[in-house]
Design an enzyme around this catalytic site. Structure first.
Site, short mmCIF file in Angstrom:
data_model
loop_
_atom_site.label_atom_id
_atom_site.label_comp_id
_atom_site.label_asym_id
_atom_site.label_seq_id
_atom_site.Cartn_x
_atom_site.Cartn_y
_atom_site.Cartn_z
NE ARG A 288 101.08 -6.37 22.97
CZ ARG A 288 100.83 -6.65 21.64
NH1 ARG A 288 101.84 -6.49 20.80
NH2 ARG A 288 99.72 -6.91 21.01
NE ARG A 324 102.83 -7.13 17.27
CZ ARG A 324 103.15 -6.08 17.43
NH1 ARG A 324 104.40 -5.62 17.16
NH2 ARG A 324 102.38 -5.29 17.86
CE1 TYR A 328 97.01 -7.12 14.99
CE2 TYR A 328 99.35 -7.69 15.40
CZ TYR A 328 97.76 -8.19 15.60
OH TYR A 328 97.71 -9.18 16.11
CB CYS A 356 105.75 -13.04 -3.90
SG CYS A 356 107.14 -13.83 -4.34
CE1 TYR A 386 99.41 -12.49 20.92
CE2 TYR A 386 100.79 -10.60 22.06
CZ TYR A 386 99.63 -11.56 22.31
OH TYR A 386 98.95 -11.37 23.00
C1 LIG Z 1 95.26 -12.33 24.02
C2 LIG Z 1 94.70 -12.41 25.21
C3 LIG Z 1 95.52 -12.14 26.70
C4 LIG Z 1 96.93 -11.54 26.46
O1 LIG Z 1 96.82 -10.08 26.03
P1 LIG Z 1 98.41 -9.34 25.95
O2 LIG Z 1 97.93 -7.95 25.50
O3 LIG Z 1 99.37 -10.03 25.47
O4 LIG Z 1 98.70 -9.21 27.70
C5 LIG Z 1 95.00 -12.16 27.70
N1 LIG Z 1 93.49 -12.75 27.62
C6 LIG Z 1 92.82 -13.08 26.75
C7 LIG Z 1 91.66 -13.58 26.76
C8 LIG Z 1 93.35 -12.86 25.49
O5 LIG Z 1 92.96 -13.16 24.29
#
Ligand SMILES: *Cc1c(COP(=O)(O)O)cnc(C)c1O
Length: 428
Positions: A288, A324, A328, A356, A386
């Site tokens: 992210r 998202r 969430y 819908c 995401y």
């Molecule tokens: C999803 C994930 C990440 C990345 O997470 P971010 O919050 O996008 O930085 C890193 N390592 C593992 C094992 C993950 O499942």
């Protein structure tokens, strides 16, 4: 708020991506569409590289955050590896020519097929299988044996720490499905010689996503350090320490940790490096923090409607394009592409898509210009991570294109799907 992201800002009254007007891109490529900034993608990667340079860390971009091969290639060209969680992501990482030793295979359940192809990828298979259970460890050992390979392993440790994030993206608590308890990790290390086709390299940890304070990250680091000490006391060597991802970003007014602070924390617990640290390789898995604010979703207004005193603004983008908010309840800033709409009278809107489902709602009670009308463009910000990677075809909606802005030009890096694409696998 004009624009909370550095690479998407107004120029001559129009919202731009790295200086390219988004209305121009929308005119060429239609809506809805994702637009990414190459500069933005590279900026965070460069900061991470610089701040952690004494470690020469393996920076494995979490492919699930944004899986487009052009993005993976771009990051690869700038030194990144890949953190993958499926055979499909392995395929993408290999397509992007990421060296197999720079690929880390994470995830709580891996099929035999996936393990096999990860062992056979590149010259010597993936750099690490991050293993989440004893059963999985034994499976990988067996599959490696059958294929005359040695699998490099890190054990994913669950430190039972509350990451204080949304429960759906918290992963480091005992009640979460991820990782192994301390005892289990120690037990496996003490029995390492039992696994002839495994090279037990180290441990990994990842306590959750969108972490907004360093507190829980620090707690996890302390637990990892203690665990390393215990493992080393047993006479076992640690060669890989994978600290996962999870650093949060600003969606509205959150104050996430600065990368430099995060890097300092790593230094404090695992440095000062080079000399002391020669014995193990450090890996991180940011997703992210690299991709999130590097993309926007552009949508066209389809119209407005009113129920009593409730106003709806209906867009041509929907929850299938960006899930998202529905999944969430997460916040995304939504701003008009034409800056003129920031002025004048506003109304509070529910901003919704055409799908819908009542959860197909990007924002509630959001003040927007009362003059927005059919055909106007809006940008849903901070959707580089995401966003597209979670998009679906629900309601038989073709997925939007992805466009990358680079050096004053824009390029389609994924075409818009068409109706034929929707039925391709049904027509046989
Ligand atoms: C999803 C994930 C990440 C990345 O997470 P971010 O919050 O996008 O930085 C890193 N390592 C593992 C094992 C993950 O499942």
């Amino acid at each position: 708020m004009s624009s909370p992201t550095e690479f998407f800002s107004y120029k001559k009254g129009i919202l731009c991506a790295d200086g390219i007007p988004l209305d121009k891109i929308a005119k060429t490529s239609g809506t809805p569409l994702y637009v990414y900034s190459e500069k933005s993608f590279l900026k965070t990667l460069k900061i991470l590289k610089k701040e952690l340079r004494s470690f020469e860390p393996l920076i494995c971009f979490a492919v699930k955050a944004n899986s487009n091969i052009h993005i993976l290639k771009l990051l690869k060209q700038n030194g990144a590896g890949a953190d993958i969680v499926s055979g499909g992501e392995l395929f993408r990482a290999m397509k992007a020519a990421i060296p197999s030793e720079k690929i880390i295979f994470s995830g709580v359940g891996k099929t035999e097929e996936e393990i096999k192809s990860a062992l056979k990828s590149g010259k010597s298979g993936v750099g690490s299988f991050n293993v989440e259970s004893l059963e999985e460890l034994e499976l990988i050992n067996r599959v490696a044996q059958e294929n005359k390979k040695v699998a490099r392993i890190a054990l994913r440790f669950n430190p039972d720490i509350n990451a204080k994030t949304h429960p759906y993206i918290s992963t480091g608590l005992k009640k979460n499905k991820f990782g192994m308890e301390r005892k289990q990790v120690l037990k496996i290390f003490s029995a390492a010689q039992k696994y002839k086709n495994l090279k037990l390299q180290g441990i990994s940890v990842h306590i959750g996503s969108q972490l907004l304070s360093l507190g829980p990250i620090q707690d996890a680091f302390v637990e990892v350090k203690n665990l390393i000490t215990e493992i080393e006391k047993m006479g076992r060597k640690i060669e890989l320490v994978d600290l996962g991802g999870g650093v949060g970003i600003t969606y509205s007014n959150e104050k996430p940790p600065r990368i430099s602070q995060y890097a300092k924390l790593i230094q404090k617990h695992f440095g000062p490096l080079k000399k002391k640290n020669k014995n193990f390789k450090l890996a991180i898995e940011p997703g992210r923090v690299i991709a999130g604010n590097s993309g926007v979703l552009i949508a066209r207004v389809l119209g407005q409607k009113k129920h009593g005193n409730k106003n709806f603004l209906i867009l041509d983008a929907a929850m299938n394009d960006l899930i998202r908010p529905a999944l969430y309840g997460s916040f995304h800033a939504i701003i008009p592409v034409s800056q003129a709409y920031l002025k004048g009278p506003k109304l509070k809107y529910s901003i919704v898509g055409p799908v819908c489902e009542s959860s197909d709602c990007f924002a509630s009670d959001r003040p927007m210009s009362a003059s927005l009308k059919r055909g106007d463009l809006v940008a849903i910000l901070s959707t580089g991570a995401y966003g597209f990677s979670m998009a679906s075809n629900y309601n038989s909606r073709p997925r939007p294109p992805e466009i990358l802005v680079r050096d004053g030009r824009f390029r389609v890096i994924r075409k818009r799907e068409n109706f034929q694409d929707l039925v391709r696998h049904e027509a046989f």
